[in-house]
Design an enzyme around this catalytic site. Structure first.
Site, PDB file in Angstrom:
ATOM      1  N   HIS A 195       0.696  -1.320  -0.074  1.00 36.13           N
ATOM      2  CA  HIS A 195      -0.103  -0.057   0.016  1.00 36.13           C
ATOM      3  C   HIS A 195       0.930   1.393  -0.057  1.00 36.13           C
ATOM      4  O   HIS A 195       0.698   2.213  -0.742  1.00 36.13           O
ATOM      5  CB  HIS A 195      -0.963   0.138   1.136  1.00 36.13           C
ATOM      6  CG  HIS A 195      -1.931  -1.116   1.104  1.00 36.13           C
ATOM      7  ND1 HIS A 195      -2.166  -1.893   0.150  1.00 36.13           N
ATOM      8  CD2 HIS A 195      -2.493  -1.639   2.147  1.00 36.13           C
ATOM      9  CE1 HIS A 195      -3.284  -2.654   0.319  1.00 36.13           C
ATOM     10  NE2 HIS A 195      -3.448  -2.676   1.652  1.00 36.13           N
ATOM     11  N   GLU A 437       5.814 -16.174 -20.125  1.00 33.39           N
ATOM     12  CA  GLU A 437       6.657 -15.711 -18.830  1.00 33.39           C
ATOM     13  C   GLU A 437       7.174 -16.736 -17.893  1.00 33.39           C
ATOM     14  O   GLU A 437       7.472 -16.598 -16.872  1.00 33.39           O
ATOM     15  CB  GLU A 437       6.063 -14.636 -18.180  1.00 33.39           C
ATOM     16  CG  GLU A 437       4.562 -14.954 -17.747  1.00 33.39           C
ATOM     17  CD  GLU A 437       3.824 -13.805 -17.285  1.00 33.39           C
ATOM     18  OE1 GLU A 437       4.476 -12.612 -16.943  1.00 33.39           O
ATOM     19  OE2 GLU A 437       2.421 -13.767 -17.294  1.00 33.39           O
ATOM     20  N   ASP A 461       8.709 -11.749 -15.281  1.00 35.81           N
ATOM     21  CA  ASP A 461       8.522 -13.115 -14.791  1.00 35.81           C
ATOM     22  C   ASP A 461       9.560 -14.298 -15.442  1.00 35.81           C
ATOM     23  O   ASP A 461      10.178 -15.077 -14.594  1.00 35.81           O
ATOM     24  CB  ASP A 461       7.293 -13.649 -14.739  1.00 35.81           C
ATOM     25  CG  ASP A 461       6.333 -12.855 -13.715  1.00 35.81           C
ATOM     26  OD1 ASP A 461       6.810 -13.109 -12.621  1.00 35.81           O
ATOM     27  OD2 ASP A 461       5.491 -12.270 -13.829  1.00 35.81           O
ATOM     28  N   CYS A 508       6.969  -7.030 -23.432  1.00 37.61           N
ATOM     29  CA  CYS A 508       6.299  -6.039 -22.566  1.00 37.61           C
ATOM     30  C   CYS A 508       6.891  -5.868 -21.341  1.00 37.61           C
ATOM     31  O   CYS A 508       6.900  -5.259 -20.457  1.00 37.61           O
ATOM     32  CB  CYS A 508       4.832  -6.158 -22.399  1.00 37.61           C
ATOM     33  SG  CYS A 508       4.349  -7.781 -21.745  1.00 37.61           S
TER      34      CYS A 508
HETATM   35  C1  PEP Z   1       6.417  -9.582 -16.864  1.00 35.37           C
HETATM   36  O1  PEP Z   1       6.171 -10.274 -16.110  1.00 35.37           O
HETATM   37  O2  PEP Z   1       7.334  -9.313 -17.468  1.00 35.37           O
HETATM   38  C2  PEP Z   1       5.286  -8.514 -16.964  1.00 35.37           C
HETATM   39  C3  PEP Z   1       5.135  -7.569 -17.991  1.00 35.37           C
HETATM   40  O3  PEP Z   1       4.220  -8.663 -16.397  1.00 35.37           O
HETATM   41  P1  PEP Z   1       4.115  -8.306 -14.736  1.00 35.37           P
HETATM   42  O4  PEP Z   1       5.547  -7.449 -14.640  1.00 35.37           O
HETATM   43  O5  PEP Z   1       2.881  -7.314 -14.333  1.00 35.37           O
HETATM   44  O6  PEP Z   1       4.307  -9.647 -14.060  1.00 35.37           O
HETATM   45 MG    MG Z   2       4.382 -11.236 -15.274  1.00 37.73          MG
END
Ligand code: PEP
Ligand code: MG
Length: 594
Positions: A195, A437, A461, A508
């Site tokens: 938080h 991932e 991930d 991403c």
């Molecule tokens: C990732 O795992 O690279 C991703 C973009 O998702 P998050 O960071 O939300 O786990």
């Molecule tokens: Mg992720």
């Protein structure tokens, strides 16, 4: 005395200011005050009045937070409101007053301590947030019963601007911080999703969390540097060190100004490869700024903002309007919306998730979506309806198996069959993709490709699962290396599988926002990169300074490397050849003292 500590960067920015060390002492109930001398029923009434007062007070803080920071931030207080109505907590306290003839403050204290002890042995982030909420509620009720002043004025007494150093901060305290007087937060505990971190980002003040027992070592009033972008806290810095950080701060700000001027330049390589440069968004409200920074669409809209801290599941209508707003802001451009990635370090209270020993290997993401059909169904309906208002694409997180894609597709079709008109026809052309991932998904990418319309590689991930290194563990920051050869080779497998199957592959994860990473990905043939808004300009420059053929040669060498250092060396050599390396002076290229 000089003391430097690395924690988790939770909110970006650099500040140099005196430390104000805060330790929250819970008020103690004196031994004399333990038993009630009067009628137990009168004491029960006094306790109920204190709970009602605390609920009103919490609602008032929630209202102020909503006004100041927004709805998502305000919902952080919902678990506290639920606790103040929880029979396990409230009714049991009342029975302690009646049966044990305890005073209201002692009965409350006992019950809260019992509750706490059930959880306090774990380091699970969900539980730590819950304990922090409980401490907030505990103190509020107790102060009312003991007729003590509220905790919050402590912060208002802060005179000159300071960095707050504390073990933890209750949400009600962070939400009421005046950013003119509190310039940053350095906390012993917490994660990026806790938080206090969310609130610090909304307030726009730098924060570093998970600093260990930092608050015990920092003398109150000592000058310190806090770098919320790298996660570093330095107490008692030298003049030269301060100069370096001031310069870094100055150049970062200058760089930010420059970004907007660059937004209209096409992200095309020197040899004419057009890269689609999209934005990662955590909140729908970020869409306008991403658009202004020239994003070609949204490569990842995380939807956890809809559920974090919620006492009840979000309704379809609320979701629909959030998705529609983003689709309309990016009208005519792709908007990839990821279904709930819950679990890990994101636990909405309404799911009543049992604490797990290994939440990142536990009930997470697509597993939760498929096991909670009502929650998932509402999200899919909202996505399909919003799909009629723009080019929305649906992305499933943490997929390992074809069966997960099939099950999600069936649910999507069922939701589409319930909808009429525009939404139903939009559903027919809606694209469904998955995040890659896990190593399992990367290795099986050729099989998965037959069932989806696109892949997006989540390197954040993928790195943690490939290397078995917790992405949030500051102690393992060095081992969490996205340039490990194993990661590079897995990414290449996915890119090749996507290309052969005619499935779009984007990246991403944070690797796409790193200049060397973006260079490597272009060299591997990735044509869609999605990065946070603040990285759009830097990556646009990298793309425009890169010859894709040089990048391909460097990527080839990197893929043969034996060590992460060799991967980096191969890429840096390739990037240096065709590129004006000084373009990275904005946030990089300045020495960081140890
Ligand atoms: C990732 O795992 O690279 C991703 C973009 O998702 P998050 O960071 O939300 O786990
Ligand atoms: Mg992720």
């Amino acid at each position: 005395m000089r003391l430097a500590r690395d924690g988790i960067p939770a909110s970006p920015g650099i500040v140099i200011a005196p430390a104000r060390v805060l330790r929250w002492e819970m008020p103690r109930v004196s031994a004399q005050g333990a038993l009630t001398t009067g009628e137990p029923e009168a004491e029960v009434r006094r306790f109920r009045e204190a709970c009602a007062w605390a609920r009103n007070q919490t609602r008032e803080i929630q209202r102020q937070t909503e006004e100041r920071l927004g709805g998502v931030e305000a919902r952080i207080f919902e678990p506290q409101l639920l606790m103040l109505k929880d029979a396990e907590l409230v009714e049991r306290t009342e029975s302690y007053i009646r049966e044990g003839r305890l005073s209201a403050p002692r009965a409350w204290e006992m019950r809260v301590l019992e509750w706490e002890s059930q959880w306090s042995h774990t380091a699970n982030p969900m539980v730590l947030d819950k304990l922090n909420d409980l401490a907030d509620v505990h103190a509020r009720v107790l102060r009312r019963l003991l007729d003590l002043p509220e905790l919050e004025p402590v912060l208002q007494r802060v005179g000159e601007p300071v960095v707050i150093v504390a073990p933890e901060l209750a949400p009600s305290v962070v939400a009421r911080i005046d950013p003119e007087r509190v310039l940053g937060l350095a906390l012993d505990g917490g994660t990026r999703a806790s938080h206090a971190s969310i609130l610090a980002r909304s307030l726009g003040i730098p924060a570093v969390v998970s600093l260990g027992a930092f608050s015990e070592q920092v003398p109150d009033g000592a000058e310190m540097i806090l770098d919320g972008s790298t996660g570093r806290a330095v107490v008692g810095p030298g003049e030269e060190e301060k100069r370096i950080y001031r310069e870094r701060d100055f150049r970062t700000r200058e760089w930010e100004q420059e970004q907007l001027l660059l937004a209209h330049l096409e992200p095309v390589t020197l040899d004419g490869v057009r890269i689609s440069l999209r934005a990662n968004l955590d909140l729908p409200g970020e869409a306008v700024s991403a658009r202004a920074h020239g994003a070609d669409g949204v490569g990842l809209l995380r939807t956890e903002f809809l559920v974090i801290g919620r006492g009840t599941a979000p309704g379809e209508e609320e979701q629909y309007s959030a998705y529609r707003d983003v689709a309309e802001t990016f009208s005519g451009k792709p908007v990839v919306i990821r279904t709930y990635d819950l679990g890990g370090d994101k636990f909405p209270p309404f799911l009543h998730m049992v604490p797990e020993e290994n939440p990142f290997l536990g009930w997470r993401a697509i597993r939760v979506c498929l096991d909670e059909p009502a929650l998932f169904h509402a999200q899919l309906r909202a996505l399909l309806r919003a799909g009629a208002r723009g080019d929305i694409r649906v992305m499933l997180p943490l997929v390992n198996e074809i069966s997960e894609i099939k099950a999600a597709r069936e649910m999507l079709e069922r939701a589409a069959s319930e909808l009429g008109g525009e939404a139903r026809s939009a559903a027919r052309s809606l694209r469904l993709g998955v995040m890659i991932e896990t190593p399992a998904a990367a290795i099986c990418a050729r099989d998965l490709a037959r069932h989806v319309d696109f892949f997006s590689i989540g390197t954040n991930d993928l790195v943690q699962y490939t290397l078995a290194v917790d992405r949030g563990n500051a102690r393992l920051a060095k081992q969490y290396n996205p340039f490990h050869p194993a990661v590079a080779r897995l990414i290449k497998m996915v890119v090749d599988a996507g290309r052969d199957a005619g499935v779009e592959v984007s990246v991403c994860g944070e690797l796409a926002a790193n200049p060397l990473g973006a260079f490597m990905l272009i060299g591997m043939g990735v044509e869609v990169l999605s990065v946070g808004t603040s990285a759009l300009a830097e990556i646009r420059k990298v793309i425009r300074s890169t010859d894709a053929r040089d990048a391909a040669r460097a990527a080839q060498v990197a893929l043969q490397a034996f060590t992460p250092d060799e991967v980096v060396d191969a890429l840096a050599a390739g990037l240096g050849r065709g590129t004006d390396v000084s373009i990275f002076g904005g946030t990089l290229g300045l020495p960081v003292p140890n």
